[in-house]
Design an enzyme around this catalytic site. Structure first.
Site, short mmCIF file in Angstrom:
data_model
loop_
_atom_site.label_atom_id
_atom_site.label_comp_id
_atom_site.label_asym_id
_atom_site.label_seq_id
_atom_site.Cartn_x
_atom_site.Cartn_y
_atom_site.Cartn_z
N LYS A 111 1.02 -1.12 -0.05
CA LYS A 111 -0.01 -0.11 0.03
C LYS A 111 0.72 1.27 -0.02
O LYS A 111 0.53 2.38 -0.50
CB LYS A 111 -1.03 -0.06 1.19
CG LYS A 111 -1.95 -0.97 0.92
CD LYS A 111 -3.25 -0.90 2.02
CE LYS A 111 -4.19 -1.98 1.73
NZ LYS A 111 -5.00 -2.37 2.94
N LYS A 193 -6.50 -11.53 -5.38
CA LYS A 193 -7.62 -11.77 -4.45
C LYS A 193 -8.83 -11.20 -4.57
O LYS A 193 -8.92 -9.97 -5.08
CB LYS A 193 -6.82 -11.52 -2.96
CG LYS A 193 -7.53 -11.84 -2.00
CD LYS A 193 -6.87 -11.00 -0.76
CE LYS A 193 -7.24 -9.54 -0.57
NZ LYS A 193 -6.81 -9.05 0.75
N LYS A 196 -12.93 -5.93 -2.46
CA LYS A 196 -13.76 -5.13 -3.05
C LYS A 196 -13.04 -3.75 -3.59
O LYS A 196 -13.50 -3.17 -4.77
CB LYS A 196 -14.66 -4.54 -1.63
CG LYS A 196 -15.32 -3.08 -1.83
CD LYS A 196 -16.66 -3.41 -1.68
CE LYS A 196 -17.72 -2.11 -1.68
NZ LYS A 196 -18.87 -2.50 -1.62
P1 TYM Z 1 -10.77 -7.28 5.77
O1 TYM Z 1 -11.84 -6.51 6.08
O2 TYM Z 1 -10.12 -7.02 4.42
O3 TYM Z 1 -11.21 -9.06 5.45
C1 TYM Z 1 -12.10 -9.55 6.45
C2 TYM Z 1 -11.69 -11.11 6.48
O4 TYM Z 1 -11.98 -11.68 5.35
C3 TYM Z 1 -10.94 -12.49 4.84
N1 TYM Z 1 -10.66 -12.27 3.35
C4 TYM Z 1 -10.44 -13.30 2.46
N2 TYM Z 1 -10.51 -14.65 2.63
C5 TYM Z 1 -10.38 -15.33 1.45
N3 TYM Z 1 -10.48 -14.99 0.21
C6 TYM Z 1 -10.44 -13.60 -0.14
N4 TYM Z 1 -10.52 -13.19 -0.91
C7 TYM Z 1 -10.70 -12.71 1.04
N5 TYM Z 1 -10.89 -11.44 1.24
C8 TYM Z 1 -11.06 -11.07 2.65
C9 TYM Z 1 -9.70 -11.67 5.47
O5 TYM Z 1 -8.50 -12.44 5.31
C10 TYM Z 1 -10.43 -11.48 6.68
O6 TYM Z 1 -10.15 -12.34 7.50
N6 TYM Z 1 -7.01 -6.35 8.82
C11 TYM Z 1 -8.21 -7.03 8.54
C12 TYM Z 1 -9.34 -6.88 9.62
C13 TYM Z 1 -8.91 -6.86 11.23
C14 TYM Z 1 -8.70 -8.09 12.04
C15 TYM Z 1 -8.49 -7.87 13.22
C16 TYM Z 1 -8.89 -9.40 11.80
C17 TYM Z 1 -8.71 -5.74 11.88
N7 TYM Z 1 -8.44 -6.57 13.44
C18 TYM Z 1 -8.28 -8.37 14.30
C19 TYM Z 1 -8.62 -10.39 12.75
C20 TYM Z 1 -8.29 -10.00 14.03
C21 TYM Z 1 -9.04 -6.77 7.36
O7 TYM Z 1 -8.58 -5.82 6.98
O8 TYM Z 1 -9.89 -7.77 7.08
#
Ligand code: TYM
Length: 329
Positions: A111, A193, A196
């Site tokens: 990023k 991947k 959104k």
């Molecule tokens: P985020 O909001 O990008 O995604 C939420 C969850 O969905 C999973 N995910 C996917 N898994 C498989 N294939 C995909 N294409 C895909 N896109 C999204 C992500 O791995 C995630 O589990 N940093 C984190 C949010 C967060 C968090 C935390 C997670 C903040 N604090 C504490 C766990 C524990 C994030 O941006 O996820």
């Protein structure tokens, strides 16, 4: 009962990637673990945004999670900014997190390389994530593969803090990721991947017609130019991955045979996928429509969740501050 914690950004609508990689697992695990699920709006504000839009996306994400099956009477579902201890612990953890660990995070490097001016929040993002998890002293974190490196950092942070302030009996557990079989779902472009921000998603709440408009042109095994060309399902970037996630075992075997034997065209295969996808998503879409017309139910569920989360968050932070010589209010 062990505790799980996981978070999701308030990106508005859930898509099939975060559903299969994380949220579907949350729904299953909420009955086996004491569960905390958080809509992480403090993480979201590191990207430019409109306040009214963020408020709407936060609400819509709560609708999506409830519709997908998170039961607010079983799990604790809330919004990060409703529990101020998250940011308080994040500051504390920043003081024992080596800068080098943050600089080598691949998501930060990716990023930051695309931005003219990099904000400190982007670098410190994984420290807030560690604080989210450690605040509930969670053992297990159900996530997709892209979060595994952030979880490694959470373990480093827990270890550092324990070594410095609680050397005899480790206070923070070192949280372990829990992945699903669909740990990284590829997007409709067949390359990156599903995400959104890349516009390559199938939304969980989209209508069957809208889903079909996206599935029909989706990339398949490039060897299958014509129906008579035999294919290899393992080289089909998304359709076969989705079949394995949504279709019964018998159908998955049928897809394999008919693809390898050039008996089905890719459109036949996609039609069969659509049927199974729609069967799973329709009840979710219907529950979401119902919840959208009762916003007060959603707000109430989040408020109850935040109140439950605050109790644990307060206990943890009190102990942390005590051990660190920080007077309490
Ligand atoms: P985020 O909001 O990008 O995604 C939420 C969850 O969905 C999973 N995910 C996917 N898994 C498989 N294939 C995909 N294409 C895909 N896109 C999204 C992500 O791995 C995630 O589990 N940093 C984190 C949010 C967060 C968090 C935390 C997670 C903040 N604090 C504490 C766990 C524990 C994030 O941006 O996820």
């Amino acid at each position: 009962m062990s505790r799980i914690f996981s978070g999701i950004q308030p990106s508005g609508d859930l898509h099939v990637g975060n559903y299969l990689g994380a949220v579907k697992n949350w729904v299953a695990l909420q009955h086996q673990f004491e569960s905390f699920f958080c809509i992480v709006n403090y993480h979201a504000i590191i990207a430019p945004y409109e306040p009214a839009d963020l408020r709407r996306r936060t609400h819509d994400m709560a609708v999506g999670l409830l519709a997908a099956g998170i039961d607010p009477t079983v799990a604790t579902l809330y919004v990060q900014s409703q529990v101020p201890e998250h940011t308080e612990l994040a500051w504390i953890l920043n003081t024992i997190t080596p800068l080098g660990e943050l600089e080598r995070q691949t998501q930060f490097k990716d990023k930051a390389s695309r931005q003219e001016q990099v904000m400190a929040g982007l670098l410190n993002y994984p420290v807030l994530q560690a604080a989210d998890i450690l605040l509930y002293r969670a053992d297990v974190v159900p996530v997709g593969e892209d979060q595994v490196q952030h979880l490694e950092l959470s373990r480093v942070v827990a270890r550092n803090w324990n070594a410095r302030f609680s050397p005899d009996t480790p206070f923070f557990p070192e949280p372990q990721p829990k992945l699903t079989p669909t740990r990284r779902l590829v997007g409709l472009d067949g390359q990156a991947k599903m995400s959104k921000s890349l516009g390559n998603t199938i939304g969980l709440l989209e209508t069957p017609d809208a889903i079909w408009d996206k599935l029909r042109p989706a990339v398949t095994d490039p060897a299958r130019q014509r129906k008579t060309d035999p294919g290899n399902p393992d080289l089909c970037p998304i359709i076969y991955q989705l079949h394995r996630a949504f279709s019964p075992e018998g159908t998955v075997r049928e897809v394999e045979e008919n693809c390898r034997g050039a008996k089905w065209g890719c459109i036949d295969c996609k039609k069969s996928l659509l049927t199974n996808l729609v069967a799973e998503l329709t009840p979710i879409r219907e529950r979401a429509t119902e919840l959208q017309s009762h916003p007060e139910r959603v707000t109430e569920a989040l408020d109850i969740g935040a109140a439950k989360a605050r109790v644990i968050a307060h206990q943890t932070l009190t102990e942390v501050k005590n051990k660190m010589g920080l007077p309490l209010a």
